[in-house]
Design a protein around this motif. Structure first.
Motif, PDB file in Angstrom:
ATOM      1  N   ALA A  41       0.831  -1.208   0.000  1.00 61.12           N
ATOM      2  CA  ALA A  41       0.000   0.000   0.000  1.00 61.12           C
ATOM      3  C   ALA A  41       0.867   1.260   0.000  1.00 61.12           C
ATOM      4  O   ALA A  41       0.568   2.225  -0.716  1.00 61.12           O
ATOM      5  CB  ALA A  41      -0.934  -0.001   1.202  1.00 61.12           C
ATOM      6  N   GLU A  42       1.934   1.259   0.799  1.00 61.46           N
ATOM      7  CA  GLU A  42       2.826   2.423   0.846  1.00 61.46           C
ATOM      8  C   GLU A  42       3.549   2.603  -0.489  1.00 61.46           C
ATOM      9  O   GLU A  42       3.691   3.729  -0.983  1.00 61.46           O
ATOM     10  CB  GLU A  42       3.836   2.258   1.982  1.00 61.46           C
ATOM     11  CG  GLU A  42       3.207   2.362   3.353  1.00 61.46           C
ATOM     12  CD  GLU A  42       4.089   1.851   4.473  1.00 61.46           C
ATOM     13  OE1 GLU A  42       3.782   2.168   5.632  1.00 61.46           O
ATOM     14  OE2 GLU A  42       5.080   1.125   4.213  1.00 61.46           O
ATOM     15  N   ARG A  43       3.970   1.513  -1.097  1.00 58.36           N
ATOM     16  CA  ARG A  43       4.637   1.583  -2.401  1.00 58.36           C
ATOM     17  C   ARG A  43       3.684   2.179  -3.441  1.00 58.36           C
ATOM     18  O   ARG A  43       4.078   2.962  -4.289  1.00 58.36           O
ATOM     19  CB  ARG A  43       5.099   0.198  -2.837  1.00 58.36           C
ATOM     20  CG  ARG A  43       5.847   0.193  -4.163  1.00 58.36           C
ATOM     21  CD  ARG A  43       6.426  -1.171  -4.479  1.00 58.36           C
ATOM     22  NE  ARG A  43       7.374  -1.617  -3.487  1.00 58.36           N
ATOM     23  CZ  ARG A  43       8.629  -1.182  -3.374  1.00 58.36           C
ATOM     24  NH1 ARG A  43       9.071  -0.281  -4.207  1.00 58.36           N
ATOM     25  NH2 ARG A  43       9.425  -1.647  -2.453  1.00 58.36           N
ATOM     26  N   THR A  77      -0.892  15.739  -2.976  1.00 57.05           N
ATOM     27  CA  THR A  77      -2.352  15.642  -2.958  1.00 57.05           C
ATOM     28  C   THR A  77      -2.800  14.279  -3.484  1.00 57.05           C
ATOM     29  O   THR A  77      -3.714  13.665  -2.922  1.00 57.05           O
ATOM     30  CB  THR A  77      -2.987  16.785  -3.776  1.00 57.05           C
ATOM     31  OG1 THR A  77      -2.602  18.036  -3.191  1.00 57.05           O
ATOM     32  CG2 THR A  77      -4.497  16.675  -3.813  1.00 57.05           C
ATOM     33  N   ILE A  78      -2.166  13.810  -4.533  1.00 54.70           N
ATOM     34  CA  ILE A  78      -2.465  12.471  -5.059  1.00 54.70           C
ATOM     35  C   ILE A  78      -2.278  11.432  -3.965  1.00 54.70           C
ATOM     36  O   ILE A  78      -3.130  10.555  -3.761  1.00 54.70           O
ATOM     37  CB  ILE A  78      -1.593  12.154  -6.293  1.00 54.70           C
ATOM     38  CG1 ILE A  78      -2.046  12.985  -7.493  1.00 54.70           C
ATOM     39  CG2 ILE A  78      -1.620  10.654  -6.612  1.00 54.70           C
ATOM     40  CD1 ILE A  78      -1.094  12.924  -8.680  1.00 54.70           C
ATOM     41  N   MET A  79      -1.173  11.532  -3.240  1.00 46.88           N
ATOM     42  CA  MET A  79      -0.923  10.583  -2.146  1.00 46.88           C
ATOM     43  C   MET A  79      -2.023  10.635  -1.096  1.00 46.88           C
ATOM     44  O   MET A  79      -2.523   9.597  -0.652  1.00 46.88           O
ATOM     45  CB  MET A  79       0.419  10.890  -1.463  1.00 46.88           C
ATOM     46  CG  MET A  79       1.635  10.542  -2.267  1.00 46.88           C
ATOM     47  SD  MET A  79       3.144  10.885  -1.338  1.00 46.88           S
ATOM     48  CE  MET A  79       3.128   9.544  -0.149  1.00 46.88           C
ATOM     49  N   ALA A  80      -2.383  11.832  -0.690  1.00 41.83           N
ATOM     50  CA  ALA A  80      -3.409  11.995   0.351  1.00 41.83           C
ATOM     51  C   ALA A  80      -4.751  11.444  -0.120  1.00 41.83           C
ATOM     52  O   ALA A  80      -5.467  10.786   0.653  1.00 41.83           O
ATOM     53  CB  ALA A  80      -3.534  13.461   0.743  1.00 41.83           C
ATOM     54  N   TYR A  92      -0.903   0.385   6.106  1.00 46.39           N
ATOM     55  CA  TYR A  92       0.197   1.356   6.211  1.00 46.39           C
ATOM     56  C   TYR A  92       0.850   1.220   7.580  1.00 46.39           C
ATOM     57  O   TYR A  92       0.260   1.584   8.589  1.00 46.39           O
ATOM     58  CB  TYR A  92      -0.333   2.778   6.025  1.00 46.39           C
ATOM     59  CG  TYR A  92      -1.079   2.947   4.724  1.00 46.39           C
ATOM     60  CD1 TYR A  92      -0.396   3.133   3.536  1.00 46.39           C
ATOM     61  CD2 TYR A  92      -2.466   2.895   4.689  1.00 46.39           C
ATOM     62  CE1 TYR A  92      -1.076   3.273   2.339  1.00 46.39           C
ATOM     63  CE2 TYR A  92      -3.157   3.030   3.496  1.00 46.39           C
ATOM     64  CZ  TYR A  92      -2.448   3.217   2.321  1.00 46.39           C
ATOM     65  OH  TYR A  92      -3.127   3.345   1.151  1.00 46.39           O
ATOM     66  N   LYS A  93       2.089   0.719   7.600  1.00 45.36           N
ATOM     67  CA  LYS A  93       2.766   0.579   8.889  1.00 45.36           C
ATOM     68  C   LYS A  93       3.434   1.888   9.319  1.00 45.36           C
ATOM     69  O   LYS A  93       3.631   2.116  10.487  1.00 45.36           O
ATOM     70  CB  LYS A  93       3.769  -0.573   8.852  1.00 45.36           C
ATOM     71  CG  LYS A  93       4.933  -0.370   7.917  1.00 45.36           C
ATOM     72  CD  LYS A  93       5.891  -1.540   7.936  1.00 45.36           C
ATOM     73  CE  LYS A  93       7.056  -1.283   6.992  1.00 45.36           C
ATOM     74  NZ  LYS A  93       7.978  -2.378   6.936  1.00 45.36           N
ATOM     75  N   ALA A  97       1.652   8.500   5.824  1.00 41.81           N
ATOM     76  CA  ALA A  97       0.449   8.660   4.996  1.00 41.81           C
ATOM     77  C   ALA A  97      -0.695   9.286   5.787  1.00 41.81           C
ATOM     78  O   ALA A  97      -1.374  10.189   5.290  1.00 41.81           O
ATOM     79  CB  ALA A  97       0.022   7.315   4.408  1.00 41.81           C
ATOM     80  N   SER A  98      -0.908   8.835   7.009  1.00 41.25           N
ATOM     81  CA  SER A  98      -2.013   9.398   7.805  1.00 41.25           C
ATOM     82  C   SER A  98      -1.718  10.839   8.198  1.00 41.25           C
ATOM     83  O   SER A  98      -2.637  11.669   8.240  1.00 41.25           O
ATOM     84  CB  SER A  98      -2.289   8.540   9.042  1.00 41.25           C
ATOM     85  OG  SER A  98      -1.199   8.566   9.921  1.00 41.25           O
ATOM     86  N   GLU A  99      -0.472  11.161   8.465  1.00 41.58           N
ATOM     87  CA  GLU A  99      -0.127  12.547   8.795  1.00 41.58           C
ATOM     88  C   GLU A  99      -0.292  13.457   7.578  1.00 41.58           C
ATOM     89  O   GLU A  99      -0.819  14.564   7.701  1.00 41.58           O
ATOM     90  CB  GLU A  99       1.289  12.616   9.352  1.00 41.58           C
ATOM     91  CG  GLU A  99       1.405  11.995  10.722  1.00 41.58           C
ATOM     92  CD  GLU A  99       2.805  11.984  11.283  1.00 41.58           C
ATOM     93  OE1 GLU A  99       2.935  11.752  12.497  1.00 41.58           O
ATOM     94  OE2 GLU A  99       3.790  12.206  10.533  1.00 41.58           O
ATOM     95  N   LEU A 100       0.153  12.991   6.404  1.00 43.00           N
ATOM     96  CA  LEU A 100      -0.035  13.789   5.192  1.00 43.00           C
ATOM     97  C   LEU A 100      -1.524  13.973   4.911  1.00 43.00           C
ATOM     98  O   LEU A 100      -1.960  15.065   4.528  1.00 43.00           O
ATOM     99  CB  LEU A 100       0.645  13.126   3.989  1.00 43.00           C
ATOM    100  CG  LEU A 100       0.546  13.912   2.686  1.00 43.00           C
ATOM    101  CD1 LEU A 100       1.324  15.226   2.772  1.00 43.00           C
ATOM    102  CD2 LEU A 100       1.039  13.074   1.520  1.00 43.00           C
TER     103      LEU A 100
END
Length: 153
Positions: A41-43, A77-80, A92-93, A97-100
């Protein structure tokens, strides 16, 4: 599957800016061995970032060393948005991602980008002081990151 569809849709939107063919255009190369510490998921998020940033840089005729703030804002923005649309957040370990995503939801992506990834040509965005106050309460242990899993070459 939703992530894949979202990635394809985002990439389509980004690439729509220019329909002229360029004889000197580069190709996007993916490095499957980059950042082995990432979950699938992170990748996926970092792929969205890498492709989004690279496509914007190409469309702007810029380089990875000097590009408009809008390219970095678009990529983050795409990531968020990809994170937002992932139903299983446990994939997501890393907390990045959650902070962004919290930055995105608070409406501070441009300020975040300028604060952490500033290039000397970028203008200081509005509400930077408001962002700093928000960040001091909401991003107390934040570790900014940039991970490329592909680039235009």
């Amino acid at each position: 599957m939703k992530n894949f569809v979202l990635i394809i849709f985002c990439l389509f939107l980004i690439s729509c800016k220019s329909t002229q063919s360029k004889s000197d255009s580069l190709q996007f190369g993916v490095n499957l061995n980059a950042h082995p510490e990432l979950t699938k998921a992170e990748r996926s998020l970092w792929f969205g970032f890498s492709f989004g940033l690279g496509t914007c840089i190409q469309n702007e005729g810029a380089s990875y060393n000097n590009f408009p703030i809008s390219c970095e804002v678009t990529a983050r923005t795409i990531m968020a948005q990809m994170y937002e649309n992932e139903p299983d957040k446990s994939a997501y370990k890393d907390v990045y991602a959650s902070e962004l995503y919290s930055v995105y939801k608070a409406g501070f992506i441009e300020q975040y980008v300028w604060f952490y990834h500033n290039q000397k040509e970028w203008n200081k965005p509005r509400n930077i002081e408001k962002y700093k106050i928000w960040a001091s309460k909401n991003l107390t242990t934040h570790n900014q990151q940039t991970k490329f899993v592909g680039k235009y070459q």
